[in-house]
Motif scaffolding. Structure first.
Motif, PDB file in Angstrom:
ATOM      1  N   ARG A 101       0.847  -1.198   0.000  1.00  0.00           N
ATOM      2  CA  ARG A 101       0.000   0.000   0.000  1.00  0.00           C
ATOM      3  C   ARG A 101       0.879   1.243   0.000  1.00  0.00           C
ATOM      4  NH1 ARG A 101      -5.147  -0.054   0.296  1.00  0.00           N
ATOM      5  NH2 ARG A 101      -5.248   1.974   1.276  1.00  0.00           N
ATOM      6  N   VAL A 102       0.361   2.291  -0.616  1.00  0.00           N
ATOM      7  CA  VAL A 102       1.089   3.554  -0.656  1.00  0.00           C
ATOM      8  C   VAL A 102       1.137   4.136   0.750  1.00  0.00           C
ATOM      9  CG1 VAL A 102       1.034   5.910  -1.580  1.00  0.00           C
ATOM     10  CG2 VAL A 102       0.445   3.986  -3.054  1.00  0.00           C
ATOM     11  N   GLU A 103       2.298   4.703   1.105  1.00  0.00           N
ATOM     12  CA  GLU A 103       2.437   5.325   2.428  1.00  0.00           C
ATOM     13  C   GLU A 103       1.417   6.439   2.582  1.00  0.00           C
ATOM     14  OE1 GLU A 103       6.458   6.515   3.166  1.00  0.00           O
ATOM     15  OE2 GLU A 103       7.211   4.469   2.980  1.00  0.00           O
ATOM     16  N   ARG A 104       0.876   6.562   3.770  1.00  0.00           N
ATOM     17  CA  ARG A 104      -0.225   7.485   4.036  1.00  0.00           C
ATOM     18  C   ARG A 104       0.113   8.937   3.671  1.00  0.00           C
ATOM     19  NH1 ARG A 104      -5.709   7.252   4.917  1.00  0.00           N
ATOM     20  NH2 ARG A 104      -6.278   9.306   5.603  1.00  0.00           N
ATOM     21  N   ASP A 105       1.274   9.427   4.089  1.00  0.00           N
ATOM     22  CA  ASP A 105       1.647  10.814   3.792  1.00  0.00           C
ATOM     23  C   ASP A 105       1.732  11.051   2.287  1.00  0.00           C
ATOM     24  OD1 ASP A 105       1.728  11.394   6.471  1.00  0.00           O
ATOM     25  OD2 ASP A 105       3.910  11.155   6.644  1.00  0.00           O
ATOM     26  N   ALA A 106       2.296  10.097   1.562  1.00  0.00           N
ATOM     27  CA  ALA A 106       2.418  10.219   0.108  1.00  0.00           C
ATOM     28  C   ALA A 106       1.041  10.193  -0.541  1.00  0.00           C
ATOM     29  CB  ALA A 106       3.293   9.104  -0.454  1.00  0.00           C
ATOM     30  N   TRP A 128     -11.592  13.773 -12.558  1.00  0.00           N
ATOM     31  CA  TRP A 128     -12.409  13.017 -11.610  1.00  0.00           C
ATOM     32  C   TRP A 128     -11.885  11.589 -11.476  1.00  0.00           C
ATOM     33  CZ3 TRP A 128     -15.790  14.576  -8.104  1.00  0.00           C
ATOM     34  CH2 TRP A 128     -16.332  15.853  -8.232  1.00  0.00           C
ATOM     35  N   PHE A 129     -11.426  11.011 -12.583  1.00  0.00           N
ATOM     36  CA  PHE A 129     -10.835   9.677 -12.540  1.00  0.00           C
ATOM     37  C   PHE A 129      -9.610   9.677 -11.621  1.00  0.00           C
ATOM     38  CE2 PHE A 129      -8.162   6.192 -13.803  1.00  0.00           C
ATOM     39  CZ  PHE A 129      -9.020   5.179 -14.182  1.00  0.00           C
ATOM     40  N   ALA A 130      -8.743  10.670 -11.812  1.00  0.00           N
ATOM     41  CA  ALA A 130      -7.535  10.773 -10.987  1.00  0.00           C
ATOM     42  C   ALA A 130      -7.900  10.991  -9.521  1.00  0.00           C
ATOM     43  CB  ALA A 130      -6.641  11.901 -11.497  1.00  0.00           C
ATOM     44  N   LEU A 131      -8.919  11.796  -9.256  1.00  0.00           N
ATOM     45  CA  LEU A 131      -9.346  12.030  -7.878  1.00  0.00           C
ATOM     46  C   LEU A 131      -9.892  10.738  -7.262  1.00  0.00           C
ATOM     47  CD1 LEU A 131      -9.699  14.200  -5.648  1.00  0.00           C
ATOM     48  CD2 LEU A 131     -12.073  14.372  -6.414  1.00  0.00           C
ATOM     49  N   ALA A 132     -10.628   9.959  -8.044  1.00  0.00           N
ATOM     50  CA  ALA A 132     -11.145   8.685  -7.551  1.00  0.00           C
ATOM     51  C   ALA A 132      -9.995   7.769  -7.153  1.00  0.00           C
ATOM     52  CB  ALA A 132     -12.013   8.018  -8.615  1.00  0.00           C
ATOM     53  N   GLN A 133      -8.965   7.745  -7.971  1.00  0.00           N
ATOM     54  CA  GLN A 133      -7.789   6.931  -7.656  1.00  0.00           C
ATOM     55  C   GLN A 133      -7.100   7.463  -6.397  1.00  0.00           C
ATOM     56  OE1 GLN A 133      -4.861   6.742 -10.763  1.00  0.00           O
ATOM     57  NE2 GLN A 133      -4.056   4.807  -9.997  1.00  0.00           N
ATOM     58  N   ALA A 134      -7.045   8.767  -6.267  1.00  0.00           N
ATOM     59  CA  ALA A 134      -6.425   9.371  -5.085  1.00  0.00           C
ATOM     60  C   ALA A 134      -7.219   9.027  -3.823  1.00  0.00           C
ATOM     61  CB  ALA A 134      -6.323  10.885  -5.259  1.00  0.00           C
ATOM     62  N   TYR A 135      -8.541   9.086  -3.911  1.00  0.00           N
ATOM     63  CA  TYR A 135      -9.374   8.686  -2.773  1.00  0.00           C
ATOM     64  C   TYR A 135      -9.077   7.237  -2.386  1.00  0.00           C
ATOM     65  CZ  TYR A 135     -12.707  12.588  -2.215  1.00  0.00           C
ATOM     66  OH  TYR A 135     -13.298  13.783  -1.934  1.00  0.00           O
ATOM     67  N   ASP A 136      -8.984   6.377  -3.393  1.00  0.00           N
ATOM     68  CA  ASP A 136      -8.719   4.971  -3.132  1.00  0.00           C
ATOM     69  C   ASP A 136      -7.375   4.787  -2.425  1.00  0.00           C
ATOM     70  OD1 ASP A 136      -9.482   2.126  -3.488  1.00  0.00           O
ATOM     71  OD2 ASP A 136      -7.659   2.094  -4.710  1.00  0.00           O
ATOM     72  N   LEU A 137      -6.360   5.472  -2.912  1.00  0.00           N
ATOM     73  CA  LEU A 137      -5.039   5.363  -2.288  1.00  0.00           C
ATOM     74  C   LEU A 137      -5.046   5.901  -0.862  1.00  0.00           C
ATOM     75  CD1 LEU A 137      -2.657   6.375  -5.207  1.00  0.00           C
ATOM     76  CD2 LEU A 137      -3.049   4.092  -4.270  1.00  0.00           C
ATOM     77  N   ALA A 138      -5.879   6.898  -0.613  1.00  0.00           N
ATOM     78  CA  ALA A 138      -5.978   7.484   0.729  1.00  0.00           C
ATOM     79  C   ALA A 138      -6.858   6.639   1.651  1.00  0.00           C
ATOM     80  CB  ALA A 138      -6.505   8.907   0.645  1.00  0.00           C
ATOM     81  N   GLY A 139      -7.469   5.584   1.093  1.00  0.00           N
ATOM     82  CA  GLY A 139      -8.278   4.682   1.907  1.00  0.00           C
ATOM     83  C   GLY A 139      -9.740   5.041   2.005  1.00  0.00           C
ATOM     84  N   ASP A 140     -10.205   6.014   1.226  1.00  0.00           N
ATOM     85  CA  ASP A 140     -11.611   6.411   1.266  1.00  0.00           C
ATOM     86  C   ASP A 140     -12.308   5.871   0.015  1.00  0.00           C
ATOM     87  OD1 ASP A 140     -14.078   7.588   1.561  1.00  0.00           O
ATOM     88  OD2 ASP A 140     -13.271   9.565   2.080  1.00  0.00           O
ATOM     89  N   ARG A 141     -12.666   4.605   0.064  1.00  0.00           N
ATOM     90  CA  ARG A 141     -13.230   3.927  -1.105  1.00  0.00           C
ATOM     91  C   ARG A 141     -14.617   4.448  -1.470  1.00  0.00           C
ATOM     92  NH1 ARG A 141     -10.045  -0.951  -0.410  1.00  0.00           N
ATOM     93  NH2 ARG A 141      -8.164  -0.323  -1.514  1.00  0.00           N
ATOM     94  N   ASN A 142     -15.425   4.819  -0.486  1.00  0.00           N
ATOM     95  CA  ASN A 142     -16.767   5.304  -0.785  1.00  0.00           C
ATOM     96  C   ASN A 142     -16.717   6.587  -1.613  1.00  0.00           C
ATOM     97  OD1 ASN A 142     -18.124   3.218   0.477  1.00  0.00           O
ATOM     98  ND2 ASN A 142     -18.202   4.272   2.444  1.00  0.00           N
ATOM     99  N   ARG A 143     -15.906   7.533  -1.193  1.00  0.00           N
ATOM    100  CA  ARG A 143     -15.780   8.775  -1.964  1.00  0.00           C
ATOM    101  C   ARG A 143     -15.103   8.504  -3.309  1.00  0.00           C
ATOM    102  NH1 ARG A 143     -14.153  13.192   2.653  1.00  0.00           N
ATOM    103  NH2 ARG A 143     -16.179  13.185   3.671  1.00  0.00           N
ATOM    104  N   GLY A 144     -14.197   7.544  -3.319  1.00  0.00           N
ATOM    105  CA  GLY A 144     -13.552   7.165  -4.571  1.00  0.00           C
ATOM    106  C   GLY A 144     -14.566   6.651  -5.586  1.00  0.00           C
ATOM    107  N   ARG A 145     -15.494   5.829  -5.134  1.00  0.00           N
ATOM    108  CA  ARG A 145     -16.528   5.305  -6.029  1.00  0.00           C
ATOM    109  C   ARG A 145     -17.437   6.436  -6.515  1.00  0.00           C
ATOM    110  NH1 ARG A 145     -16.769  -0.036  -6.240  1.00  0.00           N
ATOM    111  NH2 ARG A 145     -18.956  -0.250  -6.755  1.00  0.00           N
ATOM    112  N   LYS A 146     -17.768   7.362  -5.613  1.00  0.00           N
ATOM    113  CA  LYS A 146     -18.604   8.501  -6.026  1.00  0.00           C
ATOM    114  C   LYS A 146     -17.883   9.351  -7.072  1.00  0.00           C
ATOM    115  CE  LYS A 146     -21.226   8.851  -1.747  1.00  0.00           C
ATOM    116  NZ  LYS A 146     -21.439   9.586  -0.511  1.00  0.00           N
ATOM    117  N   ALA A 147     -16.595   9.573  -6.856  1.00  0.00           N
ATOM    118  CA  ALA A 147     -15.813  10.356  -7.823  1.00  0.00           C
ATOM    119  C   ALA A 147     -15.727   9.619  -9.160  1.00  0.00           C
ATOM    120  CB  ALA A 147     -14.412  10.639  -7.275  1.00  0.00           C
ATOM    121  N   MET A 148     -15.572   8.302  -9.116  1.00  0.00           N
ATOM    122  CA  MET A 148     -15.506   7.533 -10.360  1.00  0.00           C
ATOM    123  C   MET A 148     -16.845   7.564 -11.078  1.00  0.00           C
ATOM    124  SD  MET A 148     -13.471   5.992 -12.373  1.00  0.00           S
ATOM    125  CE  MET A 148     -12.049   5.586 -11.384  1.00  0.00           C
TER     126      MET A 148
END
Length: 160
Positions: A101-106, A128-148
């Motif tokens: 997993r990507v380090e949290r700070d990164a 929005w696609f990139a933001l969805a991926q960023a949400y996923d990496l940050a561990g917020d899958r629900n917001r990631g799905r909404k962004a996707m």
């Protein structure tokens, strides 16, 4: 031996796994539907009510499966398009934990960067696609799905 391992890995892609799970759930839903039908034709009021209740679950389950598979296929289509354009967000440079997993700070830093890019072009489905991926990496899958889902909606509007 390495070729056999590679072949096995290709068979167990997330897409293949999703369709296998969907097929297993479909079998379950059909069996539940049969039980519901048996209860409905029994003629006894209690069983009729239970049959209706049991029938609702397979229908809802089937709708949810179809929705999730469509979401996955649409996401995959957008990723392929971005890859063809050479614009697929690259996270390979981000530092990772031993777990992969990507380090949290990164992840948080990359999220802030993608959010700023989105604010500059709020109607760009690629952002929005990139933001969805960023949400996923940050561990917020629900917001990631909404962004996707927003990315899919915007891309559909662009090509429609």
């Amino acid at each position: 031996m390495a070729d056999a391992d590679t072949g096995r890995r290709r068979l167990l892609t997330p897409r293949t796994t999703a369709f296998a799970v969907a097929a297993a759930l479909l079998v379950y839903l059909v069996l539940m539907g049969e039980r519901a039908f048996t209860m409905l034709v029994s003629g006894q009021p209690v069983f009729i009510v239970l049959g209706v209740a049991v029938l609702v679950f397979p229908v809802l389950g089937a709708l949810m499966i179809v929705d999730q598979l469509r979401f996955g296929l649409q996401t995959e289509r957008l990723a392929r398009r971005l890859d063809e354009e050479g614009a697929l967000p690259d996270v390979s440079h981000l530092p990772r934990r031993p777990s992969g997993r990507v380090e949290r700070d990164a992840a948080d830093s990359w999220f802030d960067e993608k959010q700023a890019e989105l604010e500059a072009a709020p109607n760009d489905w690629r952002r929005w696609f990139a933001l969805a991926q960023a949400y996923d990496l940050a561990g917020d899958r629900n917001r990631g799905r909404k962004a996707m889902r927003r990315a899919i909606e915007l891309q559909r509007g662009e090509s429609g």
